[in-house]
Write a protein that holds these residues in place. Sequence first.
Motif, PDB file in Angstrom:
ATOM      1  N   ALA A   1      -5.547  12.127   9.613  1.00 20.84           N
ATOM      2  CA  ALA A   1      -5.281  11.156  10.683  1.00 20.84           C
ATOM      3  C   ALA A   1      -5.400   9.747  10.134  1.00 20.84           C
ATOM      4  O   ALA A   1      -6.230   9.480   9.270  1.00 20.84           O
ATOM      5  N   GLY A   2      -4.554   8.863  10.654  1.00 21.26           N
ATOM      6  CA  GLY A   2      -4.669   7.458  10.310  1.00 21.26           C
ATOM      7  C   GLY A   2      -3.758   7.035   9.171  1.00 21.26           C
ATOM      8  O   GLY A   2      -3.197   7.849   8.442  1.00 21.26           O
ATOM      9  N   ILE A   3      -3.604   5.716   9.079  1.00 22.85           N
ATOM     10  CA  ILE A   3      -2.769   5.125   8.027  1.00 22.85           C
ATOM     11  C   ILE A   3      -3.676   4.248   7.173  1.00 22.85           C
ATOM     12  O   ILE A   3      -4.373   3.377   7.694  1.00 22.85           O
ATOM     13  N   ALA A   4      -3.677   4.496   5.866  1.00 23.04           N
ATOM     14  CA  ALA A   4      -4.439   3.642   4.946  1.00 23.04           C
ATOM     15  C   ALA A   4      -3.458   2.729   4.226  1.00 23.04           C
ATOM     16  O   ALA A   4      -2.368   3.163   3.832  1.00 23.04           O
ATOM     17  N   VAL A   5      -3.830   1.462   4.097  1.00 22.29           N
ATOM     18  CA  VAL A   5      -2.968   0.510   3.378  1.00 22.29           C
ATOM     19  C   VAL A   5      -3.751  -0.030   2.194  1.00 22.29           C
ATOM     20  O   VAL A   5      -4.818  -0.626   2.368  1.00 22.29           O
ATOM     21  N   LEU A   6      -3.231   0.195   0.993  1.00 24.46           N
ATOM     22  CA  LEU A   6      -3.881  -0.361  -0.196  1.00 24.46           C
ATOM     23  C   LEU A   6      -3.555  -1.852  -0.264  1.00 24.46           C
ATOM     24  O   LEU A   6      -2.377  -2.241  -0.339  1.00 24.46           O
ATOM     25  N   CYS A   7      -4.588  -2.678  -0.194  1.00 24.72           N
ATOM     26  CA  CYS A   7      -4.398  -4.131  -0.226  1.00 24.72           C
ATOM     27  C   CYS A   7      -4.788  -4.647  -1.607  1.00 24.72           C
ATOM     28  O   CYS A   7      -5.921  -4.470  -2.041  1.00 24.72           O
ATOM     29  N   GLU A   8      -3.839  -5.281  -2.261  1.00 25.71           N
ATOM     30  CA  GLU A   8      -4.077  -5.775  -3.617  1.00 25.71           C
ATOM     31  C   GLU A   8      -4.699  -7.168  -3.581  1.00 25.71           C
ATOM     32  O   GLU A   8      -4.285  -8.016  -2.776  1.00 25.71           O
ATOM     33  N   VAL A   9      -5.679  -7.395  -4.438  1.00 24.10           N
ATOM     34  CA  VAL A   9      -6.297  -8.724  -4.524  1.00 24.10           C
ATOM     35  C   VAL A   9      -5.718  -9.434  -5.744  1.00 24.10           C
ATOM     36  O   VAL A   9      -5.723  -8.893  -6.845  1.00 24.10           O
ATOM     37  N   GLN A  10      -5.161 -10.629  -5.506  1.00 24.53           N
ATOM     38  CA  GLN A  10      -4.627 -11.432  -6.617  1.00 24.53           C
ATOM     39  C   GLN A  10      -5.227 -12.814  -6.514  1.00 24.53           C
ATOM     40  O   GLN A  10      -5.174 -13.435  -5.440  1.00 24.53           O
ATOM     41  N   GLY A  11      -5.794 -13.296  -7.603  1.00 26.33           N
ATOM     42  CA  GLY A  11      -6.408 -14.625  -7.596  1.00 26.33           C
ATOM     43  C   GLY A  11      -7.503 -14.746  -6.543  1.00 26.33           C
ATOM     44  O   GLY A  11      -7.631 -15.788  -5.905  1.00 26.33           O
ATOM     45  N   GLY A  12      -8.243 -13.673  -6.305  1.00 23.12           N
ATOM     46  CA  GLY A  12      -9.365 -13.707  -5.365  1.00 23.12           C
ATOM     47  C   GLY A  12      -8.966 -13.536  -3.906  1.00 23.12           C
ATOM     48  O   GLY A  12      -9.822 -13.533  -3.028  1.00 23.12           O
ATOM     49  N   GLN A  13      -7.677 -13.382  -3.641  1.00 16.79           N
ATOM     50  CA  GLN A  13      -7.237 -13.239  -2.232  1.00 16.79           C
ATOM     51  C   GLN A  13      -6.343 -12.015  -2.077  1.00 16.79           C
ATOM     52  O   GLN A  13      -5.649 -11.629  -3.018  1.00 16.79           O
ATOM     53  N   VAL A  14      -6.359 -11.440  -0.864  1.00 19.77           N
ATOM     54  CA  VAL A  14      -5.448 -10.321  -0.616  1.00 19.77           C
ATOM     55  C   VAL A  14      -4.009 -10.853  -0.664  1.00 19.77           C
ATOM     56  O   VAL A  14      -3.688 -11.881  -0.053  1.00 19.77           O
ATOM     57  N   ALA A  15      -3.178 -10.184  -1.454  1.00 23.02           N
ATOM     58  CA  ALA A  15      -1.804 -10.651  -1.669  1.00 23.02           C
ATOM     59  C   ALA A  15      -1.017 -10.696  -0.354  1.00 23.02           C
ATOM     60  O   ALA A  15      -1.206  -9.843   0.520  1.00 23.02           O
ATOM     61  N   LYS A  16      -0.133 -11.713  -0.270  1.00 24.81           N
ATOM     62  CA  LYS A  16       0.702 -11.894   0.925  1.00 24.81           C
ATOM     63  C   LYS A  16       1.507 -10.600   1.224  1.00 24.81           C
ATOM     64  O   LYS A  16       1.626 -10.186   2.374  1.00 24.81           O
TER      65      LYS A  16
ATOM     66  N   SER B   1      -6.823  10.182   5.419  1.00 18.74           N
ATOM     67  CA  SER B   1      -5.653   9.523   6.038  1.00 18.74           C
ATOM     68  C   SER B   1      -4.411  10.394   5.910  1.00 18.74           C
ATOM     69  O   SER B   1      -4.234  11.138   4.941  1.00 18.74           O
ATOM     70  N   ARG B   2      -3.546  10.221   6.888  1.00 16.21           N
ATOM     71  CA  ARG B   2      -2.299  10.996   6.892  1.00 16.21           C
ATOM     72  C   ARG B   2      -1.220  10.299   6.061  1.00 16.21           C
ATOM     73  O   ARG B   2      -0.367  10.934   5.457  1.00 16.21           O
ATOM     74  N   TYR B   3      -1.273   8.976   6.091  1.00 17.07           N
ATOM     75  CA  TYR B   3      -0.300   8.204   5.309  1.00 17.07           C
ATOM     76  C   TYR B   3      -1.014   7.139   4.485  1.00 17.07           C
ATOM     77  O   TYR B   3      -2.007   6.557   4.941  1.00 17.07           O
ATOM     78  N   TRP B   4      -0.476   6.874   3.296  1.00 20.51           N
ATOM     79  CA  TRP B   4      -0.931   5.765   2.455  1.00 20.51           C
ATOM     80  C   TRP B   4       0.258   4.845   2.214  1.00 20.51           C
ATOM     81  O   TRP B   4       1.330   5.304   1.819  1.00 20.51           O
TER      82      TRP B   4
ATOM     83  N   PRO C   1       1.174  17.348   3.870  1.00 21.29           N
ATOM     84  CA  PRO C   1       0.188  16.874   4.846  1.00 21.29           C
ATOM     85  C   PRO C   1      -0.096  15.374   4.711  1.00 21.29           C
ATOM     86  O   PRO C   1      -0.385  14.694   5.690  1.00 21.29           O
ATOM     87  N   VAL C   2      -0.036  14.851   3.464  1.00 21.77           N
ATOM     88  CA  VAL C   2      -0.248  13.415   3.239  1.00 21.77           C
ATOM     89  C   VAL C   2       1.044  12.832   2.678  1.00 21.77           C
ATOM     90  O   VAL C   2       1.690  13.442   1.823  1.00 21.77           O
ATOM     91  N   GLY C   3       1.432  11.672   3.172  1.00 25.07           N
ATOM     92  CA  GLY C   3       2.622  10.987   2.668  1.00 25.07           C
ATOM     93  C   GLY C   3       2.252   9.629   2.107  1.00 25.07           C
ATOM     94  O   GLY C   3       1.437   8.915   2.684  1.00 25.07           O
ATOM     95  N   VAL C   4       2.824   9.287   0.954  1.00 23.73           N
ATOM     96  CA  VAL C   4       2.542   8.007   0.301  1.00 23.73           C
ATOM     97  C   VAL C   4       3.833   7.191   0.273  1.00 23.73           C
ATOM     98  O   VAL C   4       4.900   7.717  -0.053  1.00 23.73           O
ATOM     99  N   VAL C   5       3.738   5.910   0.638  1.00 21.22           N
ATOM    100  CA  VAL C   5       4.925   5.053   0.688  1.00 21.22           C
ATOM    101  C   VAL C   5       4.660   3.760  -0.087  1.00 21.22           C
ATOM    102  O   VAL C   5       3.651   3.103   0.136  1.00 21.22           O
ATOM    103  N   VAL C   6       5.565   3.420  -0.990  1.00 22.02           N
ATOM    104  CA  VAL C   6       5.520   2.109  -1.651  1.00 22.02           C
ATOM    105  C   VAL C   6       6.715   1.331  -1.127  1.00 22.02           C
ATOM    106  O   VAL C   6       7.863   1.771  -1.270  1.00 22.02           O
ATOM    107  N   THR C   7       6.448   0.207  -0.460  1.00 25.05           N
ATOM    108  CA  THR C   7       7.552  -0.572   0.116  1.00 25.05           C
ATOM    109  C   THR C   7       8.052  -1.584  -0.905  1.00 25.05           C
ATOM    110  O   THR C   7       7.293  -2.027  -1.777  1.00 25.05           O
TER     111      THR C   7
END
Length: 325
Positions: free
Chosen positions: A2-17, A91-94, A151-157
């Motif tokens: 259950a749920g959607i996980a989003v990998l947030c990348e940190v660049q230069g000390g901040q989460v990337a736009k 999580s069900r989706y990444w 059961p788990v799906g991974v997506v790179v946009t």
Amino acid sequence: MAGIAVLCEVQGGQVAKGSLGVLEEAARLGQAIGEPVTAVVTGSGLDDVALAALGGHGAATVVAADDPRLGAGLAQPVVDACAAAQEAGQSRYWLAGASIMTADAMAGLAARLGAGIVIDAVELHADGSDLVTRRSGLGDSVLAHCGFTTPVGVVVTRANSFAPTEGASGSAPVERIQPSFRSWSEGVELVGHEDAEDSGPDIGAADVLVAGGRGLGDAGGFAVIEDCAAAFGGAVAATRAVVDAGWYPYSAQVGQTGKTVSPKLYIACGISGAIQHKVGMQGSGTIVAINKDKNAPIFDYADLGVVGDLHDIVPKLTELIRARG
Ligand SMILES: Cc1cc2nc3c(=O)[nH]c(=O)nc-3n(C[C@H](O)[C@H](O)[C@H](O)COP(=O)(O)OP(=O)(O)OC[C@H]3O[C@@H](n4cnc5c(N)ncnc54)[C@H](O)[C@@H]3O)c2cc1C
């Protein structure tokens, strides 16, 4: 799962736009399919206040893995951190916006979890309670709908496909986890990092892009585009046709073989709107097209269309913007 996980990348000390944009898109999708969204942040020396602020971009929860091994920009330790987050959250989706690091990390995670993976997704949709992606194929000549049978799906946009909201505010609870690292994850050391030098302005960061195509007539036609971009405080973009012709630098090219951009405003001047151009700018907030051919494909997806000669219209637009100060 259950749920959607989003990998947030940190660049230069901040989460990337780009990560913030995907997080917001995940929140929109999560509402549609009834799944909560978790932001998974990996890095070294992560700040709790900045992590909690991801709630303003749609995260219901933030999971943070903070370790010096995660601050080096290497993908394999990030796979370990994501696997630990998955063990806890199921999580069900990444999801992740593409970068050199996230594309590698998501491929590694998919392999670790035996999950299906979609790369280069440009749209995310709800199909009942499932996620369906739209990804380009065959040189961007087709857009295919892809879902998951695993059961788990991974997506790179595709990079910069989703723009984040400016000045978003909100807060989410932060949970810290300590991943255990596989021996091979610690066997690589990053010894250096150099950014490629672009010869032009950063079109990925500009709020306003004024783009020129073959309708400009020749390289000299870019003078009116530069003037207009300067009036808006924006940058100049271009189609492949004109960069191939040597009218403008490659660093300004938008599209399948150029950059993906998502400014607030994209003004396309003398651009037909070919699919290979569209995939690079369709995430823009508002698209304005100026073209003398009323049947040009770009009018099919522009928010505002002006039929006429750009040489008459663009200088007048520049004048108006300057007059407004
Ligand atoms: C594998 C592959 C990858 C590609 N990658 C990219 C990419 O990354 N980016 C990209 O942009 N393209 C890419 N292309 C090329 C793409 O297919 C188009 O050929 C290109 O985008 C067309 O550029 P254009 O709109 O400038 O030119 P054109 O298609 O020639 O359009 C010019 C437009 O200007 C209008 N016009 C002419 N004079 C005026 C005037 N005075 N005032 C107003 N309007 C005027 C015309 O009506 C016309 O619509 C790729 C193609 C392939 C096969």
